[in-house]
Structures are given as structure tokens and as C-alpha cells.
Design a protein around this motif. Structure first.
Motif, PDB file in Angstrom:
ATOM      1  N   LEU A 295       0.842  -1.197   0.000  1.00  0.00           N
ATOM      2  CA  LEU A 295       0.000   0.000   0.000  1.00  0.00           C
ATOM      3  C   LEU A 295       0.877   1.247   0.000  1.00  0.00           C
ATOM      4  O   LEU A 295       1.932   1.264   0.639  1.00  0.00           O
ATOM      5  N   PRO A 296       0.467   2.307  -0.687  1.00  0.00           N
ATOM      6  CA  PRO A 296       1.217   3.571  -0.615  1.00  0.00           C
ATOM      7  C   PRO A 296       1.091   4.176   0.771  1.00  0.00           C
ATOM      8  O   PRO A 296       0.161   3.868   1.521  1.00  0.00           O
ATOM      9  N   TYR A 301      -1.296   5.682   6.039  1.00  0.00           N
ATOM     10  CA  TYR A 301      -1.496   6.809   6.969  1.00  0.00           C
ATOM     11  C   TYR A 301      -2.975   6.949   7.331  1.00  0.00           C
ATOM     12  O   TYR A 301      -3.344   7.046   8.509  1.00  0.00           O
ATOM     13  N   GLU A 302      -3.843   6.942   6.330  1.00  0.00           N
ATOM     14  CA  GLU A 302      -5.273   7.114   6.586  1.00  0.00           C
ATOM     15  C   GLU A 302      -5.845   5.953   7.386  1.00  0.00           C
ATOM     16  O   GLU A 302      -6.632   6.157   8.320  1.00  0.00           O
ATOM     17  N   GLY A 307      -7.612   3.911  12.922  1.00  0.00           N
ATOM     18  CA  GLY A 307      -7.521   2.792  13.851  1.00  0.00           C
ATOM     19  C   GLY A 307      -7.773   1.459  13.193  1.00  0.00           C
ATOM     20  O   GLY A 307      -8.128   0.477  13.869  1.00  0.00           O
ATOM     21  N   GLU A 308      -7.571   1.379  11.876  1.00  0.00           N
ATOM     22  CA  GLU A 308      -7.868   0.159  11.133  1.00  0.00           C
ATOM     23  C   GLU A 308      -6.622  -0.654  10.807  1.00  0.00           C
ATOM     24  O   GLU A 308      -6.688  -1.629  10.068  1.00  0.00           O
ATOM     25  N   LEU A 309      -5.470  -0.266  11.355  1.00  0.00           N
ATOM     26  CA  LEU A 309      -4.222  -1.002  11.145  1.00  0.00           C
ATOM     27  C   LEU A 309      -3.652  -1.432  12.485  1.00  0.00           C
ATOM     28  O   LEU A 309      -3.822  -0.749  13.504  1.00  0.00           O
ATOM     29  N   PHE A 478       2.691   5.685  12.812  1.00  0.00           N
ATOM     30  CA  PHE A 478       3.890   5.279  12.094  1.00  0.00           C
ATOM     31  C   PHE A 478       3.425   4.385  10.946  1.00  0.00           C
ATOM     32  O   PHE A 478       3.244   3.174  11.133  1.00  0.00           O
ATOM     33  N   PRO A 479       3.167   4.976   9.766  1.00  0.00           N
ATOM     34  CA  PRO A 479       2.563   4.203   8.676  1.00  0.00           C
ATOM     35  C   PRO A 479       3.323   2.936   8.316  1.00  0.00           C
ATOM     36  O   PRO A 479       2.715   1.878   8.101  1.00  0.00           O
ATOM     37  N   ALA A 480       4.658   3.000   8.235  1.00  0.00           N
ATOM     38  CA  ALA A 480       5.437   1.831   7.840  1.00  0.00           C
ATOM     39  C   ALA A 480       5.334   0.701   8.862  1.00  0.00           C
ATOM     40  O   ALA A 480       5.509  -0.466   8.531  1.00  0.00           O
TER      41      ALA A 480
END
Length: 548
Positions: A295-296, A301-302, A307-309, A478-480
Motif C-alpha cells: 500500500l502507498p 497513513y489514513e 484505527g484500522e491497522l 507510524f505508517p510503515a
């Protein structure tokens, strides 16, 4: 006489005019500044109430005089000759048509509103007023919330934010203004959404007209690539306003564009019935190692903000919560509560490390110093404002107050790191939809001018205190790492920005998600690498597999 309308001036207004001080613009960048706008609105309401009262007094006086004149006129009309034979009646008639009517005429022509409009002009020099920039910032904040949290336009318009219904709803005019602001920014996709919502909410007493909405809607639809629909809307607009010059010019242009498109379609052998829709969706650049994720960064980030990750189960299984004293004598009596969030990179949360009284003291010290938060231009090293960071901040030194000194000592005890080369304590308050898009706290190799005025080297670690709870949104993500930290008053997050080799850890790229509802206050302490050589020495083996 109607002395009330000439003497009205609220004592409260006088008090405010003599005691209230003005504060700078950009109130949308910090909710602490927005609070002053309620005071401004209260003063304006009182001023408007005075104006209405003066107008009502004037009208009441005129109604009274009209009744008197009508009554006398009707009496005279019953027997004109007898009425005028009486010298008193003749005198009163003459008086009514001279002195009395001059007074009535004066009252009718006097600008009773001048005093009150002058009050508003005076208020602008003293009270806090939003600017056009604030209006644009507030509208853009709603769009940011809408996109980040995947909220429908109709839900936002009826006061439903991220699944929570609030007792507020937007009018057609409110939706129209958001659409107008996005139009100014050439964000035609959102203009279409909000102008359509404005159309749905149009009522007979709406200030805006259907033709006003259609003008923006038609052109935005064209810019998004749908010429057929843009032409249909323009034709409807011309039915409502046949002399609309811009619409007539646009109609001619759209017809020509369709004709050219149809001619090309005939040469290709298709029917030319489909328009090409332009995709102007925004995306951040991909994360540092795209092979690890499908995913980009924007999407990660979104999802993290919503709270979905969450990290993989094998990562979570290694984490624990515990008490620690960090070999500090004082902490053996009052150990710290530490929660591990991630092990590589090392991210933890210390719970209950800042008291309510300390928080209030720090906020009170920071408020007079708050300024629009800046970012560093990686080419010049200069600080500048940016739309991807919406907040206000202030810097506090240890000598400013004993509480600041105590908090800095606590950071030293928590982290075990030296504070000698650390930056001052930064206090930040986020504004409407306040956020800070994905960024690194450390300086990368190409950022040669970073920290050019700081002798401590790169930022080895970050401490982030949460000084308020946040009702909705506002996570640090922290997206990554697919990880989100949710603000909890009195807690502090800590992570290392540099690996033991001194290289930046690109997995620490993080962001402050937009605040949906709530007042988010945080404080940061950036710790630099110089002085940590023996506290956190380099490893014997390289800890980077690749260069970024």
C-alpha cells in the motif's frame, strides 16, 4: 422623544473595549486561539441586540406618530370646514406639516446603525477576529478530516463525524462556502461534492440562489472531465439567468469541446458518449521500502489514523508492560510504568509521567509565546510555515520555571540520555483539523543545512508528552509500522530516531493525524546525539542493510 436610540451603548461593551487586548491572526492553527472568538461573537451579539432595539424604538415612535396623524386626519375629514374654523386645529395642522414632519423625516433618514457599525470597527482593533485565511483554513480542515477519515460529504453536513452524531447541521450557505473555498484551491472534486450538497439543502429563504451554485458546479464538473454534464448544468443556469455572460461564454466553449471530441470519436469508431474523468487524487510518496508493503504511504497513513491497522501478531507477541526504575535511585520508590509499542525501532509509552498541575503550568507559560508552527526547508535550512503542519507552538527553557526544569529532569530519568545538547521543550496546540503529515524527526544526508545552528548533531531520540485527551482523532501514527499511538493525558511516547550506527531509522517516519473533535496539546523534547557517545555507543556490527 426617542432618547433610547441615541444613548444606547452597553456598559459591557465599554468594559471590553477598555480591557481586552488584540491577538494576532491565524486563529485556525490553534484551538487555544479559537476560544477567544466566542468572546468576540458575544460582543457582536450584544451590539446587534442594541442595534435592533434602537431600530424597534424608532419604528415604535413612528407608529405612534402615524396613529396620531391618522386620528386627527380622520377627525378633520368628517367636517373639514368646521375643523379648520377652529384656530387651534388650524395651528396644529400647520405644526404637523412643518415642525412635526421635519422631525419625522429626520428620524426616517438618520442612520441609526452608524453608532453600532462604528462599534464593530472599534472591536476589530481590540478583539480577536478571524481573517479570510482563517476561513480558508477552517474549510480546508473539514476537507482534510473528510478525506483522512473517509467521511461522506452528506454525513459531515449533517454533523456526523467519524460515526459520531453531533447536534449541529450545516445550511445550504455553509456548504456553499466550503465549495467556494475548494474551488479557489482548484480542488474541483470536492467543489462538486459540496456544491451538490448545497443544492440539496436549498430552501426558499436561502441567501444563495440555485444559479449561484450551478455556476460553480458546472465549471468544476467540466474541469473534472465531464463536459456533457457541465453543459446540461450551464443550460439550466441560463434558464434561470438568461443574461449570465460567463455562462453564455462557457456554453459556447463546452459545445465546441464536445463537437471536437465527437469528431475524434467518429474517427476512432466509437460513439463518443463517454467523457474522460480526470483523476486528481492526492498521494504522498511511497514508504522507504515499498517491497515490504503493498500500500502507498497515504493509504497506510489514513488507515492508521482511523484505527484500522495494527502490527503483525508475531510483532505484538514480543511486547510487554512493566515497571522500571532505570537504575535511578528516586525511581526505585516511584517506578515508571512503561508500555512497549514496537521493538525495532524501539518505541514505548511511559504512563502517568506528567501531572495535571504540571500540564496547566506549562500551558500557561506557553500561551503568550505561541506562534504558527514552522518546518525546516531541507534546501535552505530556513524555517517556514506549511499547510502540512497546522498547529501553534512555543519553546520553554528550564530557567523559565521550576516545572520545566523538573520535566526535563524526568525526561533524563526516563530515557537515560543526556539533556546537555537537547533542544528546548516545545509546546504545541493543534488547530481545526490540526495535523502534521508524515515526516522524519532526524535529518537525512541530503539535508546538509538541518540543525546548522545547533551543535548537538542529529536528533537521536524524541520524547512526546500528551497533555490532553482527544475525543476523536489526533493519533500519532507510524505508517510503515502500521502502528498508532492514541493521546492519553499525562503519558509520553519515546522512540529512537537513529540506529546505533548513527544512520537515520526510516521506519520512524510518523505523522500527527488530524484532530476531529477535541483540543490537542502536546510537548516535545528532541534529544541530540552529541553527549550520548558513552550512554548509547555504536554497535560493533553495521545495523543497516541498505542506504536510503
Amino acid at each position: 422623544m426617542i432618547c433610547k436610540q441615541w444613548k444606547i451603548l452597553s456598559l459591557a461593551v465599554i468594559i471590553i473595549l477598555t480591557t481586552t487586548s488584540n491577538v494576532g491572526c491565524e486563529v485556525f492553527t490553534a484551538l487555544s486561539d479559537m476560544e477567544g472568538l466566542l468572546e468576540t461573537e458575544s460582543v457582536l451579539i450584544n451590539n446587534l441586540e442594541g442595534y435592533i432595539s434602537a431600530q424597534e424604538d424608532r419604528l415604535e415612535y413612528l407608529r405612534k406618530k402615524m396613529s396620531e396623524y391618522q386620528r386627527e386626519h380622520e377627525t378633520a375629514g368628517k367636517d373639514v370646514s368646521s375643523y379648520l374654523l377652529n384656530p387651534i386645529n388650524a395651528y396644529l395642522l400647520t405644526k404637523r406639516l412643518t415642525t412635526d414632519w421635519k422631525e419625522v423625516e429626520q428620524i426616517m433618514t438618520d442612520d441609526v446603525g452608524y453608532q453600532f457599525t462604528q462599534n464593530v470597527s472599534n472591536f476589530r482593533n481590540i478583539l480577536k477576529f478571524p481573517t479570510d485565511e482563517d476561513l480558508a483554513g477552517a474549510a480546508n480542515a473539514l476537507i482534510r478530516l473528510q478525506d483522512t477519515y473517509g467521511m461522506k460529504t452528506e454525513d459531515v453536513a449533517r454533523g456526523k463525524l467519524h460515526g459520531v452524531q453531533f447536534p449541529i447541521e450545516m445550511s445550504s450557505e455553509d456548504c456553499f462556502e466550503i465549495g467556494r473555498q475548494t474551488y479557489i484551491n482548484h480542488d474541483f472534486r470536492h467543489t462538486i461534492q459540496w456544491m451538490n450538497e448545497a443544492l440539496k439543502r436549498l430552501e426558499n429563504d436561502s441567501i444563495i440562489q440555485r444559479s449561484d451554485v450551478l455556476e460553480y458546479l458546472a465549471f468544476s464538473t467540466f474541469k473534472e472531465g465531464n463536459v456533457h454534464e457541465a453543459l446540461d448544468m450551464t443550460n439550466e443556469l441560463l434558464e434561470l439567468a438568461p443574461n449570465h455572460q460567463r455562462a453564455r461564454g462557457n456554453k459556447y466553449y463546452y459545445e465546441r469541446e464536445l463537437q471536437k471530441y465527437n469528431q475524434k470519436s467518429q474517427l476512432r469508431g466509437d460513439d463518443g458518449s463517454d467523457d474522460v474523468i480526470i483523476d486528481d487524487s492526492l498521494e504522498f510518496h511511497h514508504i522507504s521500502n515499498p517491497n515490504n508493503y503493498d500500500l502507498p504511504e497515504r493509504k497506510l497513513y489514513e488507515l492508521a489514523c482511523r484505527g484500522e491497522l495494527r502490527p503483525a501478531e508475531n510483532v505484538l507477541a514480543q511486547l510487554n508492560c512493566r515497571y522500571t526504575d532505570n537504575n535511578v535511585p528516586f525511581l526505585k520508590i516511584a517506578p515508571l510504568k512503561i508500555e512497549q509499542i514496537y521493538l525495532d525501532p524501539y518505541i514505548v509509552i511511559y504512563h502517568d509521567v506528567m501531572s495535571d498541575s504540571e500540564i496547566e503550568t506549562i500551558k500557561s507559560l506557553a500561551r503568550p509565546k505561541m506562534r504558527r508552527a514552522t518546518v525546516q526547508n531541507h534546501k535552505t535550512g530556513e524555517l517556514e510555515t506549511a499547510q502540512y503542519r497546522i498547529s501553534k507552538s512555543a519553546w520553554l527553557k528550564e530557567e523559565d520555571h521550576d516545572v520545566v526544569k523538573t520535566v526535563v529532569q524526568r525526561i533524563k530519568d526516563m530515557t537515560g540520555l543526556s539533556m546537555e545538547t537537547a533542544e528546548e521543550l516545545q509546546i504545541a496546540n493543534y488547530g481545526i483539523g490540526g495535523h502534521y503529515e508524515p515526516h522524519y524527526d532526524f535529518a537525512r544526508k541530503e539535508e546538509t543545512n538541518a540543525f546548522k545552528n545547533h551543535e548537538g548533531g542529529n536528533r537521536i531520540a524524541t520524547v512526546l508528552f500528551y497533555m490532553t485527551d482527544v475525543e476523536l482523532g489526533g493519533a500519532t501514527v507510524f505508517p510503515a509500522l502500521r502502528t498508532a499511538l492514541w493521546p492519553k493525558k499525562g503519558a509520553a511516547a519515546f522512540w529512537f530516531n537513529l540506529r546505533r550506527s548513527g544512520q537515520g531509522d526510516y521506519k520512524t517516519r510518523h505523522a500527527a493525524c488530524p484532530v476531529i473533535v477535541g483540543n490537542k496539546w502536546v510537548s516535545n523534547k528532541w534529544i541530540h546525539e552529541r553527549g550520548q557517545e558513552f550512554i548509547r555507543p555504536c554497535a560493533l556490527e553495521p545495523d543497516h542493510d541498505m542506504e536510503f
